[in-house]
Design a protein around this motif. Structure first.
Motif, PDB file in Angstrom:
ATOM      1  N   ILE A 154       0.854  -1.192   0.000  1.00 38.33           N
ATOM      2  CA  ILE A 154       0.000   0.000   0.000  1.00 38.33           C
ATOM      3  C   ILE A 154       0.889   1.239   0.000  1.00 38.33           C
ATOM      4  CG2 ILE A 154      -1.896  -1.128   1.214  1.00 38.33           C
ATOM      5  CD1 ILE A 154      -1.007   0.455   3.729  1.00 38.33           C
ATOM      6  N   GLY A 155       0.306   2.374  -0.351  1.00 35.29           N
ATOM      7  CA  GLY A 155       1.046   3.625  -0.349  1.00 35.29           C
ATOM      8  C   GLY A 155       1.421   4.042   1.063  1.00 35.29           C
ATOM      9  N   LYS A 156       2.668   4.448   1.229  1.00 36.41           N
ATOM     10  CA  LYS A 156       3.163   4.856   2.546  1.00 36.41           C
ATOM     11  C   LYS A 156       3.209   6.376   2.687  1.00 36.41           C
ATOM     12  CE  LYS A 156       4.074   0.745   4.286  1.00 36.41           C
ATOM     13  NZ  LYS A 156       3.553   0.262   5.582  1.00 36.41           N
ATOM     14  N   VAL A 157       3.667   7.068   1.663  1.00 36.32           N
ATOM     15  CA  VAL A 157       3.729   8.528   1.683  1.00 36.32           C
ATOM     16  C   VAL A 157       3.429   9.042   0.278  1.00 36.32           C
ATOM     17  CG1 VAL A 157       5.408   8.675   3.575  1.00 36.32           C
ATOM     18  CG2 VAL A 157       6.229   8.516   1.232  1.00 36.32           C
ATOM     19  N   GLY A 158       3.260  10.352   0.175  1.00 38.11           N
ATOM     20  CA  GLY A 158       3.076  10.988  -1.124  1.00 38.11           C
ATOM     21  C   GLY A 158       1.769  10.618  -1.796  1.00 38.11           C
ATOM     22  N   VAL A 159       1.743  10.783  -3.112  1.00 39.45           N
ATOM     23  CA  VAL A 159       0.549  10.462  -3.897  1.00 39.45           C
ATOM     24  C   VAL A 159       0.130   9.016  -3.684  1.00 39.45           C
ATOM     25  CG1 VAL A 159      -0.316  10.157  -6.257  1.00 39.45           C
ATOM     26  CG2 VAL A 159       0.929  12.239  -5.647  1.00 39.45           C
ATOM     27  N   GLU A 160       1.100   8.109  -3.575  1.00 37.53           N
ATOM     28  CA  GLU A 160       0.786   6.690  -3.372  1.00 37.53           C
ATOM     29  C   GLU A 160      -0.095   6.498  -2.138  1.00 37.53           C
ATOM     30  OE1 GLU A 160       1.203   4.317  -5.385  1.00 37.53           O
ATOM     31  OE2 GLU A 160       3.245   4.082  -6.153  1.00 37.53           O
ATOM     32  N   ALA A 161       0.136   7.274  -1.082  1.00 36.85           N
ATOM     33  CA  ALA A 161      -0.653   7.143   0.143  1.00 36.85           C
ATOM     34  C   ALA A 161      -1.931   7.962   0.078  1.00 36.85           C
ATOM     35  CB  ALA A 161       0.179   7.575   1.352  1.00 36.85           C
ATOM     36  N   LYS A 162      -1.849   9.170  -0.453  1.00 34.74           N
ATOM     37  CA  LYS A 162      -2.995  10.078  -0.428  1.00 34.74           C
ATOM     38  C   LYS A 162      -4.090   9.679  -1.416  1.00 34.74           C
ATOM     39  CE  LYS A 162      -1.370  12.668   2.791  1.00 34.74           C
ATOM     40  NZ  LYS A 162      -2.023  12.698   4.121  1.00 34.74           N
ATOM     41  N   VAL A 163      -3.735   8.944  -2.465  1.00 32.62           N
ATOM     42  CA  VAL A 163      -4.727   8.487  -3.444  1.00 32.62           C
ATOM     43  C   VAL A 163      -4.813   6.960  -3.376  1.00 32.62           C
ATOM     44  CG1 VAL A 163      -5.567   8.867  -5.800  1.00 32.62           C
ATOM     45  CG2 VAL A 163      -3.902  10.424  -4.849  1.00 32.62           C
ATOM     46  N   GLU A 164      -4.511   6.400  -2.196  1.00 35.36           N
ATOM     47  CA  GLU A 164      -4.443   4.952  -2.001  1.00 35.36           C
ATOM     48  C   GLU A 164      -5.715   4.240  -2.419  1.00 35.36           C
ATOM     49  OE1 GLU A 164      -3.808   1.055  -0.941  1.00 35.36           O
ATOM     50  OE2 GLU A 164      -2.308   2.620  -1.223  1.00 35.36           O
ATOM     51  N   THR A 165      -6.869   4.716  -1.994  1.00 34.42           N
ATOM     52  CA  THR A 165      -8.128   4.006  -2.264  1.00 34.42           C
ATOM     53  C   THR A 165      -8.354   3.849  -3.757  1.00 34.42           C
ATOM     54  OG1 THR A 165      -9.070   4.852  -0.214  1.00 34.42           O
ATOM     55  CG2 THR A 165     -10.599   3.998  -1.853  1.00 34.42           C
ATOM     56  N   ALA A 166      -8.144   4.927  -4.523  1.00 32.76           N
ATOM     57  CA  ALA A 166      -8.339   4.856  -5.972  1.00 32.76           C
ATOM     58  C   ALA A 166      -7.287   3.970  -6.628  1.00 32.76           C
ATOM     59  CB  ALA A 166      -8.302   6.258  -6.572  1.00 32.76           C
ATOM     60  N   LEU A 167      -6.045   4.055  -6.177  1.00 36.96           N
ATOM     61  CA  LEU A 167      -4.969   3.265  -6.781  1.00 36.96           C
ATOM     62  C   LEU A 167      -5.088   1.784  -6.459  1.00 36.96           C
ATOM     63  CD1 LEU A 167      -1.943   5.637  -6.093  1.00 36.96           C
ATOM     64  CD2 LEU A 167      -2.776   4.957  -8.345  1.00 36.96           C
ATOM     65  N   ARG A 168      -5.639   1.430  -5.280  1.00 34.86           N
ATOM     66  CA  ARG A 168      -5.674   0.034  -4.830  1.00 34.86           C
ATOM     67  C   ARG A 168      -6.637  -0.822  -5.629  1.00 34.86           C
ATOM     68  NH1 ARG A 168      -8.043  -0.566   0.817  1.00 34.86           N
ATOM     69  NH2 ARG A 168      -6.376   0.904   1.291  1.00 34.86           N
ATOM     70  N   GLY A 169      -7.824  -0.316  -5.926  1.00 31.83           N
ATOM     71  CA  GLY A 169      -8.831  -1.136  -6.587  1.00 31.83           C
ATOM     72  C   GLY A 169      -9.545  -2.050  -5.607  1.00 31.83           C
ATOM     73  N   ALA A 170     -10.244  -3.066  -6.125  1.00 24.84           N
ATOM     74  CA  ALA A 170     -10.998  -4.007  -5.286  1.00 24.84           C
ATOM     75  C   ALA A 170     -10.601  -5.446  -5.639  1.00 24.84           C
ATOM     76  CB  ALA A 170     -12.492  -3.814  -5.481  1.00 24.84           C
ATOM     77  N   ALA A 171     -10.582  -6.324  -4.618  1.00 24.01           N
ATOM     78  CA  ALA A 171     -10.136  -7.700  -4.812  1.00 24.01           C
ATOM     79  C   ALA A 171     -11.156  -8.541  -5.558  1.00 24.01           C
ATOM     80  CB  ALA A 171      -9.842  -8.337  -3.460  1.00 24.01           C
ATOM     81  N   GLY A 172     -10.666  -9.546  -6.260  1.00 30.28           N
ATOM     82  CA  GLY A 172     -11.516 -10.574  -6.829  1.00 30.28           C
ATOM     83  C   GLY A 172     -11.404 -11.835  -5.978  1.00 30.28           C
ATOM     84  N   THR A 173     -12.080 -12.915  -6.393  1.00 29.95           N
ATOM     85  CA  THR A 173     -11.994 -14.176  -5.644  1.00 29.95           C
ATOM     86  C   THR A 173     -11.832 -15.350  -6.604  1.00 29.95           C
ATOM     87  OG1 THR A 173     -14.410 -14.378  -5.618  1.00 29.95           O
ATOM     88  CG2 THR A 173     -13.370 -13.378  -3.691  1.00 29.95           C
ATOM     89  N   ARG A 174     -11.145 -16.401  -6.113  1.00 26.08           N
ATOM     90  CA  ARG A 174     -11.013 -17.662  -6.832  1.00 26.08           C
ATOM     91  C   ARG A 174     -11.635 -18.752  -5.991  1.00 26.08           C
ATOM     92  NH1 ARG A 174      -5.634 -19.369  -6.716  1.00 26.08           N
ATOM     93  NH2 ARG A 174      -6.135 -20.949  -8.271  1.00 26.08           N
ATOM     94  N   GLN A 175     -12.396 -19.656  -6.641  1.00 26.88           N
ATOM     95  CA  GLN A 175     -12.963 -20.818  -5.971  1.00 26.88           C
ATOM     96  C   GLN A 175     -12.198 -22.035  -6.492  1.00 26.88           C
ATOM     97  OE1 GLN A 175     -17.064 -21.523  -6.865  1.00 26.88           O
ATOM     98  NE2 GLN A 175     -17.407 -22.795  -5.067  1.00 26.88           N
ATOM     99  N   VAL A 176     -11.422 -22.692  -5.568  1.00 28.31           N
ATOM    100  CA  VAL A 176     -10.557 -23.785  -6.005  1.00 28.31           C
ATOM    101  C   VAL A 176     -10.893 -25.061  -5.249  1.00 28.31           C
ATOM    102  CG1 VAL A 176      -8.667 -22.244  -6.665  1.00 28.31           C
ATOM    103  CG2 VAL A 176      -8.755 -23.159  -4.340  1.00 28.31           C
ATOM    104  N   GLU A 177     -10.722 -26.190  -5.932  1.00 21.13           N
ATOM    105  CA  GLU A 177     -10.911 -27.500  -5.306  1.00 21.13           C
ATOM    106  C   GLU A 177      -9.549 -28.022  -4.859  1.00 21.13           C
ATOM    107  OE1 GLU A 177     -13.001 -31.822  -6.220  1.00 21.13           O
ATOM    108  OE2 GLU A 177     -12.511 -30.476  -7.883  1.00 21.13           O
ATOM    109  N   VAL A 178      -9.513 -28.537  -3.616  1.00 22.64           N
ATOM    110  CA  VAL A 178      -8.268 -29.076  -3.080  1.00 22.64           C
ATOM    111  C   VAL A 178      -8.471 -30.531  -2.710  1.00 22.64           C
ATOM    112  CG1 VAL A 178      -7.478 -26.838  -2.216  1.00 22.64           C
ATOM    113  CG2 VAL A 178      -8.844 -28.307  -0.733  1.00 22.64           C
ATOM    114  N   ASN A 179      -7.367 -31.272  -2.663  1.00 25.61           N
ATOM    115  CA  ASN A 179      -7.463 -32.671  -2.252  1.00 25.61           C
ATOM    116  C   ASN A 179      -7.273 -32.786  -0.739  1.00 25.61           C
ATOM    117  OD1 ASN A 179      -4.732 -32.392  -1.742  1.00 25.61           O
ATOM    118  ND2 ASN A 179      -4.063 -33.576  -3.535  1.00 25.61           N
ATOM    119  N   ALA A 180      -7.210 -34.041  -0.252  1.00 23.95           N
ATOM    120  CA  ALA A 180      -7.131 -34.259   1.195  1.00 23.95           C
ATOM    121  C   ALA A 180      -5.862 -33.674   1.797  1.00 23.95           C
ATOM    122  CB  ALA A 180      -7.196 -35.760   1.492  1.00 23.95           C
ATOM    123  N   ALA A 181      -4.818 -33.533   0.978  1.00 22.44           N
ATOM    124  CA  ALA A 181      -3.556 -32.975   1.478  1.00 22.44           C
ATOM    125  C   ALA A 181      -3.531 -31.465   1.399  1.00 22.44           C
ATOM    126  CB  ALA A 181      -2.387 -33.561   0.688  1.00 22.44           C
TER     127      ALA A 181
END
Length: 647
Positions: free
Chosen positions: A202-229
């Motif tokens: 994430i942005g720590k200082v400067g424009v990277e921090a002050k416009v963090e919300t717009a620069l970050r975006g929103a997460a997506g999701t993956r649905q994955v199948e796993v085995n017993a291990a």
């Protein structure tokens, strides 16, 4: 004893009643059991199916691509590059320490890296992947992949990492990103789940921090199948996130690069503002640093070198630094007097070298004095006594109010870290802050930008742009977000008399273009490019009466940190202002010698959109300027020079 028929019938009725009760109980029990089975198998089928599925299906966050940053011409200032990473998931690894020990035999991992990974694993959710190694080369990635069966929970991934291709040029503007810390999380009431992913940037200082919300975006999701291990078998579904917004700044990368090179040998700052739009086309502090060092964690040695440097390379001096504005403030005192109708431009004040106020002598910078001076001559020669006299007539309240109109003592809304408000003092301020009454000497000091007065280079540039245009120009750093233009900073007309503003511009023109002007040595001679400006020198030490009697010690004979600050502000072209410039050289000495030449060079670079012709300079300066231009070319590997010498 023989039982009678009556006894037999009574006993039969009792048994029948008990059988009926028992049968009823059994019927109720079976009915309840059937109802419960129906409830579990029909009504709650979806819930139990989901629980069963969760044993083999996992949902994982997909970090969005961070928005990129560009200059006003589309030059990339901050970008994302693919990078190989080695990650581990605690709940899949089992004995984490054992797995990390095995991993260290497959690829080189020093003790510090392993310790940091263990710390992050312990404080992270068991299902969150933790980055063990970043920016991994292909050979290490291949070895980890081949040994995957012996490394449960470990998986190589391709991620994105932030890079600043122009290095130090925009360090103080953009700032930098870094891994989310506990401190970052503590400042948020409801942190985005993304921020809990270890080493998410994430942005720590400067424009990277002050416009963090717009620069970050929103997460997506993956649905994955796993085995017993716990191994991923296949991807069952995916919901893409929203990438961060691309940001276009108002700065010009080519001009910024030049300004940084021109300031490189000083502890200094410079701001260039477009008078028409308020766009900050250059905003530079020197010395600077490479923000790429911070992205993955700066070393102790590199960080110590920055923090122990007396020129403070980490400080964004343009917005964080506040200095007594010195004589660059004199226009504010003059405007306050003009607007109150207390003076006429031709009114004169006699300067014998000092003014005595309340049994104290306030000295002019010129020991012998300037003689009789009017408004234009007082500014041209920077006579202090003229402004001492004005201050006694106007008073601190009106002087400070006028300074506020021109943007001093105001925290401007630019997305940089720790933007300073500066200070335009009043009687109430001193009583509240210091618990003391305001005295007349405070007003006298304030009239020439000394005493309690404090301004940042950004504020001085805004002041100059407002003087040049007569409008309430506001600085703008973000030009557009995802192509959507942001509001202009052109501003509305100031609530001031246009004739008074013209008088100030004429006096500022004389400062640079009249032979007796303090900045005559830094004038521009190209037709249509001449500038108007004002020099300033702000004291950082007290000069005793004994020293004055002996002779004031020259700045060059003092330790660097005890020398005066040098300032210069200007706008050009004087008859049709395009740019306003402010330069502050910390402990540079006199404004005319240290700051004005830098400001003149920056102004010409902005006006010409590149290296100016030598013919724009006075003939006596051309040899020196030609050599300087060649030197700066060598210092600017990212500059878009055409390679030709300017005649």
């Amino acid at each position: 004893m023989k039982r009678t028929r009556a006894d037999i019938e009574a006993n039969h009725r009792l048994i029948s009643r008990r059988a009926a009760i028992l049968g009823g109980v059994q019927l109720v029990f079976m009915g309840g059991l059937a109802a419960r089975m129906r409830h579990l198998q029909v009504n709650q089928a979806d819930q139990f199916r989901l629980l069963a599925e969760e044993n083999r299906i996992k949902f994982k966050l997909i970090p969005p691509a961070r928005g990129e940053v560009f200059d006003r011409n589309g030059v990339q200032l901050a970008q994302n590059i693919p990078t190989y990473q080695i990650k581990i998931v605690r709940e899949d690894a089992g004995d984490v320490e054992k797995v990390l020990t095995k991993l260290a035999t497959v690829m080189e991992l020093d003790a510090e890296v392993l310790e940091r990974a263990l710390t992050e694993i312990k404080r992270s959710a068991p299902f969150h992947p933790v980055t063990v190694a970043d920016d991994v080369d292909w050979d290490d990635l291949s070895r980890v992949s081949v040994n995957a069966p012996a490394l449960p929970g470990v998986a190589p991934e391709i991620g994105l990492s932030r890079v600043y291709p122009l290095g130090s040029d925009f360090a103080h503007v953009l700032g930098y990103v870094g891994p989310v810390s506990d401190y970052d999380l503590s400042r948020l009431d409801d942190p985005d789940e993304l921020l809990r992913i270890p080493r998410f940037q994430i942005g720590k200082v400067g424009v990277e921090a002050k416009v963090e919300t717009a620069l970050r975006g929103a997460a997506g999701t993956r649905q994955v199948e796993v085995n017993a291990a716990g191994r991923e078998m296949r991807e069952l579904g995916r919901r893409e996130g929203r990438p961060g917004s691309d940001i276009q700044l108002s700065v010009d990368a080519e001009l910024q690069n030049y300004v940084q090179a021109r300031l490189s040998e000083e502890s200094a700052s410079a701001v260039v503002i477009d008078c028409e739009t308020g766009d900050l086309v250059a905003i530079a502090s020197a010395p600077t640093y490479d923000p790429n060092l911070f992205v993955r964690g700066i070393s102790v040695a590199d960080y110590s070198a920055l923090t122990e440097n007396k020129y403070r390379p980490l400080a964004s001096k343009t917005v964080q630094g506040t200095y007594p504005p010195g004589s660059t403030f004199k226009m504010m005192t003059a405007m306050a007097a003009l607007e109150e109708g207390l003076i006429e431009p031709e009114d004169t004040v006699r300067c014998p070298g000092h003014l005595e106020v309340a049994d104290r002598k306030f000295h002019c910078w010129k020991r012998a004095g300037h003689g009789s001076v009017n408004l234009e001559n007082s500014l041209k020669q920077s006579c202090d006594v003229y402004y001492y006299d004005l201050a006694l007539k106007v008073g601190i309240e009106k002087i400070s109010a006028m300074a506020n109109i021109f943007g001093l003592g105001v925290r401007h809304d630019v997305p940089m870290s720790a933007v300073a408000r500066g200070l335009t003092p009043t009687k109430a301020w001193k009583a509240t802050t210091h618990g003391k009454d305001w005295v007349i000497g405070d007003t006298v000091n304030a009239s020439i930008g000394q005493g309690y007065m404090l301004s940042s280079p950004l504020q001085l540039a805004v002041m100059t742009a407002r003087l040049a245009t007569g409008r309430s120009v506001e600085p703008r750093l973000v030009k557009s977000i995802d192509g959507v233009e942001q509001p202009s900073g052109a501003g509305r007309p100031l609530p001031l008399d246009d004739d008074n503003l013209r008088k100030m511009r004429r006096a500022m023109f004389a400062v640079v273009n009249d032979r007796r002007g303090t900045a005559y040595g830094s004038r521009i001679i190209a037709d249509g490019m001449r500038m108007a400006g004002k020099t300033g020198t702000s004291q950082v030490r007290n000069i005793s009466a004994a020293e004055r009697a002996r002779g004031v010690i020259r700045n060059s004979d003092l330790p660097w940190e005890r020398r005066d600050h040098a300032l210069f502000v200007d706008f050009a072209p004087a008859d049709n202002p395009k740019y306003a410039v402010a330069v502050v050289v910390e402990h540079g000495g006199g404004g005319s010698k240290a700051a004005a030449p830098i400001a003149r060079d920056i102004t010409l670079q902005a006006l010409y959109g590149g290296p100016p012709p030598l013919s724009a300079y006075p003939s006596k300066d051309r040899g020196r300027i030609g050599a300087q231009q060649k030197k700066l070319r060598k210092m600017r590997p990212t500059a878009a020079f055409d390679g030709s010498d300017q005649a």
